[in-house]
Design a protein around this motif. Sequence first.
Motif, mmCIF file in Angstrom:
data_model
loop_
_atom_site.group_PDB
_atom_site.id
_atom_site.type_symbol
_atom_site.label_atom_id
_atom_site.label_comp_id
_atom_site.label_asym_id
_atom_site.label_seq_id
_atom_site.Cartn_x
_atom_site.Cartn_y
_atom_site.Cartn_z
ATOM 1 N N ALA A 461 -56.442 -58.272 -2.284
ATOM 2 C CA ALA A 461 -56.866 -57.181 -3.167
ATOM 3 C C ALA A 461 -58.078 -56.460 -2.585
ATOM 4 C CB ALA A 461 -57.177 -57.738 -4.555
ATOM 5 N N GLN A 462 -59.025 -57.201 -2.051
ATOM 6 C CA GLN A 462 -60.221 -56.590 -1.462
ATOM 7 C C GLN A 462 -59.874 -55.729 -0.253
ATOM 8 O OE1 GLN A 462 -62.331 -60.300 -0.952
ATOM 9 N NE2 GLN A 462 -63.824 -59.780 -2.547
ATOM 10 N N GLN A 463 -58.996 -56.242 0.618
ATOM 11 C CA GLN A 463 -58.631 -55.481 1.812
ATOM 12 C C GLN A 463 -57.892 -54.198 1.441
ATOM 13 O OE1 GLN A 463 -59.434 -56.070 5.171
ATOM 14 N NE2 GLN A 463 -58.680 -53.958 5.204
ATOM 15 N N LEU A 464 -56.969 -54.301 0.471
ATOM 16 C CA LEU A 464 -56.234 -53.117 0.052
ATOM 17 C C LEU A 464 -57.176 -52.089 -0.576
ATOM 18 C CD1 LEU A 464 -53.599 -51.608 -0.330
ATOM 19 C CD2 LEU A 464 -53.234 -52.890 -2.448
ATOM 20 N N LEU A 468 -57.772 -48.218 0.625
ATOM 21 C CA LEU A 468 -57.556 -47.089 -0.283
ATOM 22 C C LEU A 468 -58.806 -46.223 -0.426
ATOM 23 C CD1 LEU A 468 -55.413 -48.800 -3.066
ATOM 24 C CD2 LEU A 468 -54.637 -47.290 -1.225
ATOM 25 N N GLN A 469 -59.967 -46.833 -0.254
ATOM 26 C CA GLN A 469 -61.190 -46.033 -0.275
ATOM 27 C C GLN A 469 -61.177 -44.990 0.834
ATOM 28 O OE1 GLN A 469 -64.021 -49.375 -0.224
ATOM 29 N NE2 GLN A 469 -64.979 -48.466 -2.031
ATOM 30 N N GLU A 470 -60.643 -45.357 1.988
ATOM 31 C CA GLU A 470 -60.569 -44.422 3.106
ATOM 32 C C GLU A 470 -59.451 -43.407 2.915
ATOM 33 O OE1 GLU A 470 -60.237 -46.633 6.694
ATOM 34 O OE2 GLU A 470 -62.221 -47.577 6.504
ATOM 35 N N TYR A 472 -58.030 -42.427 -0.043
ATOM 36 C CA TYR A 472 -58.189 -41.589 -1.237
ATOM 37 C C TYR A 472 -59.651 -41.596 -1.697
ATOM 38 C CZ TYR A 472 -53.110 -42.073 -1.316
ATOM 39 O OH TYR A 472 -51.780 -42.057 -0.979
ATOM 40 N N PRO A 473 -60.535 -41.029 -0.890
ATOM 41 C CA PRO A 473 -61.970 -41.095 -1.225
ATOM 42 C C PRO A 473 -62.334 -40.388 -2.529
ATOM 43 C CG PRO A 473 -61.566 -39.542 0.572
ATOM 44 C CD PRO A 473 -60.286 -40.269 0.349
ATOM 45 N N ASP A 474 -61.542 -39.415 -2.946
ATOM 46 C CA ASP A 474 -61.890 -38.626 -4.132
ATOM 47 C C ASP A 474 -61.162 -39.077 -5.395
ATOM 48 O OD1 ASP A 474 -63.560 -37.003 -2.562
ATOM 49 O OD2 ASP A 474 -61.850 -35.752 -1.966
ATOM 50 N N THR A 475 -60.287 -40.057 -5.279
ATOM 51 C CA THR A 475 -59.549 -40.556 -6.448
ATOM 52 C C THR A 475 -60.343 -41.679 -7.106
ATOM 53 O OG1 THR A 475 -57.430 -40.041 -5.393
ATOM 54 C CG2 THR A 475 -57.395 -41.592 -7.251
ATOM 55 N N PRO A 476 -60.581 -41.609 -8.407
ATOM 56 C CA PRO A 476 -61.287 -42.721 -9.075
ATOM 57 C C PRO A 476 -60.542 -44.029 -8.864
ATOM 58 C CG PRO A 476 -61.112 -40.824 -10.530
ATOM 59 C CD PRO A 476 -60.242 -40.522 -9.340
ATOM 60 N N LYS A 477 -61.285 -45.060 -8.516
ATOM 61 C CA LYS A 477 -60.637 -46.352 -8.261
ATOM 62 C C LYS A 477 -61.610 -47.472 -8.573
ATOM 63 C CE LYS A 477 -59.941 -45.111 -4.050
ATOM 64 N NZ LYS A 477 -60.883 -43.960 -4.001
ATOM 65 N N MET A 478 -61.042 -48.651 -8.851
ATOM 66 C CA MET A 478 -61.872 -49.828 -9.070
ATOM 67 C C MET A 478 -61.093 -51.063 -8.649
ATOM 68 S SD MET A 478 -61.848 -50.710 -13.180
ATOM 69 C CE MET A 478 -62.713 -52.246 -12.895
ATOM 70 N N LEU A 479 -61.843 -52.144 -8.430
ATOM 71 C CA LEU A 479 -61.283 -53.438 -8.056
ATOM 72 C C LEU A 479 -61.697 -54.458 -9.106
ATOM 73 C CD1 LEU A 479 -59.966 -55.337 -5.890
ATOM 74 C CD2 LEU A 479 -62.243 -55.507 -4.856
ATOM 75 N N LEU A 480 -60.760 -55.327 -9.496
ATOM 76 C CA LEU A 480 -61.068 -56.347 -10.493
ATOM 77 C C LEU A 480 -60.387 -57.656 -10.106
ATOM 78 C CD1 LEU A 480 -62.402 -57.009 -13.251
ATOM 79 C CD2 LEU A 480 -60.236 -56.401 -14.328
ATOM 80 N N HIS A 481 -61.197 -58.713 -10.002
ATOM 81 C CA HIS A 481 -60.669 -60.056 -9.732
ATOM 82 C C HIS A 481 -61.638 -61.068 -10.330
ATOM 83 C CE1 HIS A 481 -63.623 -60.424 -6.470
ATOM 84 N NE2 HIS A 481 -63.227 -59.239 -6.030
ATOM 85 N N SER A 482 -61.508 -62.331 -9.956
ATOM 86 C CA SER A 482 -62.265 -63.393 -10.622
ATOM 87 C C SER A 482 -63.583 -63.748 -9.943
ATOM 88 C CB SER A 482 -61.403 -64.661 -10.712
ATOM 89 O OG SER A 482 -61.049 -65.088 -9.400
#
Length: 719
Positions: A461-464, A468-470, A472-482
């Motif tokens: 999940a972190q690598q993906l 995706l940050q690179e 889609y730099p302008d698309t709102p995004k977030m990461l969630l895990h434990s």
Amino acid sequence: MSASVTALRAKSPENGGLLLADHLLHVAEAAEAIAHGRNLNPELARLGGLLHDIGKAHPEFQRRLTAKRTPADKPFRHELASLFFLPLLPQIQWEPLFDMLVAHHKSLARDSSGYGLYDFDQMGENFEKTHLDAPAQRWEEWSGPALAVLTEVGIATKPISRAEALTAFEWCTERAYALIEGRVLGWSPWKGLLVAADHLASALQQRTTLALPRLFRSPDLAPFAGTHPLYPLSTKQTTDEGKPHTLVTAPTGAGKTNYLLRRCRGRVFYTLPFQASINAMWRRIGEALQEQEVDVRLLHGSSRVVAYQAKEEEKALQDKVGAAVKVLTPHQLMGIVFATRGYESLLLDLQGADVILDEIHTYGALTQAILFRLVEALHGIGCRVHVGTATMPTALYDQVLALLGGPEATRITTLTEEELDTYDRHTVHKLPDWDATRAVLAEQLQAGAKVLIVRNRVKDAQQLYHDLQELYPDTPKMLLHSRYRRMDRAELENQLKKEFDEQPGPCIVVATQVVEVSLDISFDCMLTDTAPVDALVQRFGRVNRRRLEPAQRKLQPVYVVAPPTTKTAARPYDVDVLQRTYDLLPDQGIVLRERDLAGLIDAVYPTVELTSLDGFARFRNGQFLLPLLTHEPKSVLLDLLEIDSVTGVWLRDYEAYSQASPDERPRFEIPLNYRDAQRAKLRQHPHGNNPYLIDEQAYSPETGLHMERLLAETGYEFL
């Protein structure tokens, strides 16, 4: 108070220096209130509270409140010294008082410290010398101030001779031998009561009295009784008709939560598998009942972090007995099966309550056995058990139903095929690998979709997310895990709901299994690793979740990436289960029919072979199979599930953690695997829970803990 009374303390100066007399009164008040709520003798409960810690008047205990421990210090058990004061009361009351006093800190035998009363005697310790007579004062001298404290708190006292004290202690020793060597099996509600009262009063101290009127109140669950034609379960019958238990099978979004709550008649324990869903349910129920004078509490490893803005007394109460509603994980109820520390208080709290086991959907042989044993124990102690699921195999369903007494004792609720058809929401597309998802993602974002991406492992999940940050730099995004600091995890969950779910426009959320259950979020599309069919169906429930009028309904796509082919790469799941799931899923945009899910699940899990827990479970065949006043020295559940979670703290937070209060420190802690911490040769913080120290480069509030960075220098491959 007299000088002799005010000089005696129950707590050390750094813990507030609470007077002994005040502590005894607080515990007595709590014990009395709990006794009223649990139909035990309140006068006897109060006496237990007043006597339980009078051994703290011993000069050796008072010395240790301010002096540093030395290697020469022998074990000192203040609760055992309290037994010398039993002659103040009629001997007919000694048995319940013994239960309250002797084991409210330690197991009577086989305690992990080796300091239970039976353990002491077996070791040949000269208990009388170290506990009856202080190093500089004899019994006749130090018992005087102790009796003065008891007089102050309302017990009629008289001088107790050394011979009387020893006779009482000998009676206690003989009872300990009779219980342990005579194999007197069972559990003591008196011990449970005193432990619960002590924990509550120690947490609240001077605020104890204010909290007691709310204990053991049943909630009015009328806010969950509304009906709506879009939610078929809202119109289903919930009256008892002599059937105290419930088995309801229905799709995600069908209203199972409201239905299960409508089936409850008293205090409620509501369980869900994952922290994020627990937090959401706690908030939902709390908001619905906010006008009532009842406690709605939250209990999991980070509950105090989530409830950080609550009043101090509310935070302190989260794990205590007597809540009207408590939202927690099923594992936190397993103490009653394995008889771990504190299980008597949990039993006392649970008896006669409504227990909801919602979203039961993990079906390995071991977790099936654990679920089975939990249902057996809850049924055995008189709970009304309500099981809700979207994904239970028929073989397990039949076993659980039989355990609850069959259809004669259980209200069975399902939806008709026609009702199920209204929950067809997804088309399924299979993809050979994650490279194939790129075109799909671009197309979905171009169309303005909210996209949820679920990976089975944190590092994937972190690598993906990084990729995706690179892209889609302008698309709102977030990461969630434990693997976040608990304060960051709580903030991300709030952000997930308030910004990504509720705000319009395209966005990307990359997550792990933490989003599978009961999060009230609704995305337009999903890209996911293959997971076991039960978990996968739950994931799909985060897409196209909202119920709409028939004319407004449409199907939304879920894309499933083919599973790995090796056991190692498939972790944490079974590679064969993943492959069977993938093979049986429809493809090429075919609708996943809700009416077909039961058959799909049964095809993946055709049989149920429960792992035997007979060597571990302490509740079997309707009784507790360990001696009275004892508990197991460690959590068998952690070993069985190979749970070895510890915590870490970011080096950037080193000073903040050092200076934080015990209630604040969990906010800084990061869940961590013990084996990985050992492999990475991490140092530990000297304060609090001694968390492992996480290098600055290995953690980010945005992406969480990068364990592979800590392990890189060791040559160990982080999976």
